[in-house]
Design an enzyme around this catalytic site. Structure first.
Site, PDB file in Angstrom:
ATOM      1  N   GLU A 160      42.991  39.971  37.719  1.00 42.12           N
ATOM      2  CA  GLU A 160      44.310  39.548  38.209  1.00 42.12           C
ATOM      3  C   GLU A 160      44.218  38.892  39.598  1.00 42.12           C
ATOM      4  O   GLU A 160      44.333  39.554  40.621  1.00 42.12           O
ATOM      5  CB  GLU A 160      45.270  40.748  38.276  1.00 42.12           C
ATOM      6  CG  GLU A 160      46.664  40.340  38.753  1.00 42.12           C
ATOM      7  CD  GLU A 160      47.634  41.510  38.921  1.00 42.12           C
ATOM      8  OE1 GLU A 160      48.830  41.257  39.090  1.00 42.12           O
ATOM      9  OE2 GLU A 160      47.175  42.679  38.899  1.00 42.12           O
ATOM     10  N   LYS A 201      45.302  38.192  34.087  1.00 43.02           N
ATOM     11  CA  LYS A 201      46.694  38.431  34.461  1.00 43.02           C
ATOM     12  C   LYS A 201      47.038  37.438  35.564  1.00 43.02           C
ATOM     13  O   LYS A 201      46.482  37.513  36.666  1.00 43.02           O
ATOM     14  CB  LYS A 201      46.906  39.881  34.921  1.00 43.02           C
ATOM     15  CG  LYS A 201      48.370  40.184  35.271  1.00 43.02           C
ATOM     16  CD  LYS A 201      48.637  41.683  35.374  1.00 43.02           C
ATOM     17  CE  LYS A 201      50.086  41.937  35.777  1.00 43.02           C
ATOM     18  NZ  LYS A 201      50.481  43.349  35.704  1.00 43.02           N
TER      19      LYS A 201
END
Length: 298
Positions: A179, A216
């Site tokens: 992420e 993400k």
């Protein structure tokens, strides 16, 4: 992989749905509790605070609205992994009772900003944490860095660290959610996305055939900007963070990006309150889950 983890892999690969991000930790917990209607006066130390947030998460997870038909997975904070839901470890309850795939947040927060970005703080206990996750049939992990400016050196540092740690997680038998969040308020958001995508694709191309990751990412300025990531053979799923957008705006942006699914945190719990009756709580959560599921299913 355990038998349970193999079944989880098939679910992540093929089932519709989205990821519920229930992993607010130390710094973000008071804010999450306040939005839920639990004031800071309700607890006097960290232990009491985490008990309050576990009660909130338990209410969400045990709700009839929360199940594996629309929710693929849930990201947990380590403190949640160490607690129980209805006499089972939280991760076992998620999978065994709800058929929701458990993920564990493993980062220890962000380092100071450098070159317009924040890499992750060191994770000296990562191996022990991954062993604990495996012992509880956790499928994957999540770790967050933040990009604030379109600075190539900063973005490259973020992505290199994410993939270096990601390979360590893969070696332990888990699937990392990588992420590198771009701040939605960045004055250089679109330019940062160009640099970020190039850095991610270069790292993905270096992965071996049995090394899989999930990504993400912040919802992009240009629709379908991350299609190459969605279609990359080493990527199981590309999930989107809500990043401070309202649920309505996050859902609209998500529905326009084909192949991306949600991994929302604040946008998932928006509208839920400790004061609600169970009936009202469950119906609010049900409507929220349906709206995020629909936006993810494009």
């Amino acid at each position: 992989m355990t038998t349970a983890q193999k079944a989880m892999l098939e679910k992540i690969k093929s089932a519709p749905g989205f990821i519920a991000a229930l992993d607010q930790s130390g710094g973000s917990t008071p804010k999450a509790l306040k939005l839920y209607g639990v004031d800071e006066s309700a607890y006097s130390n960290d232990e009491e605070m985490f008990a309050c947030v576990h009660a909130m998460r338990t209410r969400i997870i045990t709700s009839p609205a929360f199940d594996g038909n629309r929710i693929l997975g849930a990201i947990l904070f380590e403190n949640t992994l160490d607690r129980e839901i209805e006499d089972k470890s939280s991760s076992h309850y998620l999978w065994q009772n709800k058929k929701v795939v458990p993920f564990l947040k493993v980062d220890k927060g962000l380092a100071d900003e450098e070159n317009g970005a924040q890499i992750m703080k060191p994770m000296p206990d990562l191996e022990a944490l991954l062993a604990k996750a495996n012992a509880q049939d956790v499928f994957g992990t999540k770790m967050r860095s933040v990009v604030k400016l379109a600075n190539k050196a900063g973005i490259d540092a973020v992505v290199e660290q994410q993939f270096a740690v990601g390979k360590q997680i893969i070696a332990a038998g888990l699937v990392p959610i990588i992420e590198p969040e771009i701040d939605i308020n960045s004055p250089e958001k679109a330019e940062a996305e160009v640099l970020l995508k190039a850095a991610i694709l270069a790292q993905l191309d270096e992965l071996k055939g049995d090394q899989y990751v999930m990504l993400k990412l912040t919802l992009p300025e240009q629709t379908n900007f991350y299609t190459e990531c969605v279609n990359h053979p080493q990527v199981l799923k590309v999930v989107a963070l809500s990043g401070g957008y309202s649920r309505e705006v996050a859902n609209k942006r998500l529905s326009e990006n084909v192949g991306m699914i949600a991994s929302f945190s604040r946008a998932l719990t928006e509208g839920l309150s400790v004061q609600q009756s169970n009936e009202n709580f469950d119906s609010t959560l049900d409507a929220t889950i349906q709206s995020i599921f629909d936006a993810s299913n494009t």
